[in-house]
Design a protein around this motif. Structure first.
Motif: not given
Length: 432
Positions: A353-382
């Protein structure tokens, strides 16, 4: 005629859809208080819930029609509950008003925590792109192909209300705009708005809101997080959890083309053609491509996976076009397919918030994945995690030992607990 389907792959279908739209305009729906976006009673017939208005005009989050649902057979192990199917107003990626269907579910047990009962806006994972696959229909037992009943049950057992969107394009005669970020984010935020306007639900407009989704829902929930401040600033969003996120559609497409889950790629191109009707699509298809479109729109998740394993996108075009060749094609306004795909990339233009970014996010975000995910590439998630961390957004990252499907189920307890901490006002410094 509803705007979700402006391209006409088959003349017979176009005529049928036009007739359906005309019929919808002739049939009455329950009276609605237009100013408040609240029906006088949730007495709509089930068919009315899925009938798109002849020219959607409802404000975002306004309730167009609703009906009580006696039970949700898919939500096994949940507490006694009250549930409603809801047709509500939203906007598409071009700012045009549309109607969407969702399900609002509230535990019967009174909320005993501090403040108002919290609300979780839930975005389901991949269901298929035809209206028969709608999450609200599956929750109510009208069809069974989805797999996230345990997610809903866990939220209800924690005492939270749930507003689960079907996503745009699941009403009669429509095609779901699969992989389109703005449509998904708007639908999720607007079902949270609509929840407090359902008669008898008892959801407060001041309730703290969490957002949750996995796979396609992971993209939709993260888009909702990015859009919350600009699109729905009145919502008190305190956290968003997103797993198995297809954040960069070009990378996902390359990973899927010719592989077991190639059906998701077929759905994605069809979905993007719905939101980009001026881009070349029908003219590119050969007979196999036209058959693939027809099949994809008639199948739900498991059927889609079973129909298209190992197929490559060039099988469906007249000139055997590869992904890169398709990305280079221009629409009438000069936009390329590559531009259309890139516009749905998550993690770009984010900030605090206040950064002037197009998408300002003022709350925590949790991201997660399965280590053996065959659909979503690991490098993209990282890369998505790094983009959020670099922007200063409070980000927590975790991983599980499962693949794409099992990673969803493995995370349920942790996600519900994480959301519970946000509702309790606990700080999260993230783990960037």
């Amino acid at each position: 005629m509803n705007s979700h389907r402006s391209r006409k792959p088959l003349p017979k279908r176009a005529a049928l859809l036009a007739a359906a739209g005309l019929l919808g305009g002739l049939l009455a729906v329950p009276a609605v208080n237009a100013a408040a976006g609240t029906p006088e009673a949730c007495s709509a017939a089930d068919a009315d819930i899925y009938r798109p208005p002849d020219g959607a005009t409802a404000a975002p989050g306004a309730v167009v029609a609703c009906r009580r649902v006696d039970s949700l057979p898919m939500v096994v192990g949940g507490p006694p509950l009250n549930a409603w199917k809801v047709q509500y107003g939203s906007t598409d990626g071009r700012g045009r008003r549309v109607s969407v269907v969702g399900t609002v579910v509230v535990p019967q047990k009174p909320w005993t925590g501090p403040g108002e009962r919290p609300l979780v806006a839930f975005v389901p994972g991949t269901l298929g792109i035809g209206p028969q696959c709608a999450f609200s229909k599956q929750l109510a037992g009208q069809y069974q192909d989805a797999y996230e009943g345990p997610n809903i049950a866990a939220l209800l057992n924690a005492g939270y209300a749930v507003a689960a969107t079907d996503g745009q394009g699941y009403m009669d005669g429509q095609v779901h705009p699969y992989a389109s970020g703005a449509e998904a984010g708007h639908a999720a935020l607007d079902v949270a708005r609509a929840a407090s306007r359902v008669p008898g639900a008892g959801v407060s407009p001041d309730a703290e809101v969490g957002i949750w989704g996995y796979s396609e829902g992971g993209s939709g929930s993260l888009w909702a997080a990015q859009l919350a401040k600009s699109y729905a600033p009145e919502l008190n969003v305190v956290g968003s959890a997103s797993g198995g996120i297809p954040a960069d559609l070009k990378q996902v497409a390359s990973n899927l083309d010719g592989q077991f889950f190639a059906g998701f790629l077929v759905d994605a191109f069809i979905g993007l053609s719905v939101t980009h009707p001026d881009m070349p699509f029908d003219s590119l298809l050969n007979d196999s491509g036209r058959k693939a479109v027809k099949d994809a729109e008639s199948l739900c998740a498991l059927g889609t996976v079973s129909r298209f394993p190992g197929t490559r996108i060039e099988q469906y075009t007249k000139d055997g076009l590869t992904l890169d060749q398709i990305y280079a094609l221009h629409g009438s306004d000069g936009t390329t397919w590559g531009d259309a795909v890139e516009a749905n990339k998550l993690g770009t233009g984010v900030g605090t918030p206040g950064s002037g970014a197009r998408y300002e996010i003022g709350f925590p975000v949790l991201q997660y994945r399965g280590l053996l995910d065959e659909v979503i590439p690991a490098q993209m998630a990282s890369a998505t995690r790094r983009a959020y961390c670099a922007a200063g957004v409070t980000t927590r990252w975790t991983s599980y030992a499962g693949d794409h499907l099992t990673g969803d189920a493995q995370a349920i307890g942790d996600v519900v607990a994480w959301l519970g901490d946000r509702f309790a006002g606990k700080a999260d410094a993230g783990n960037c």
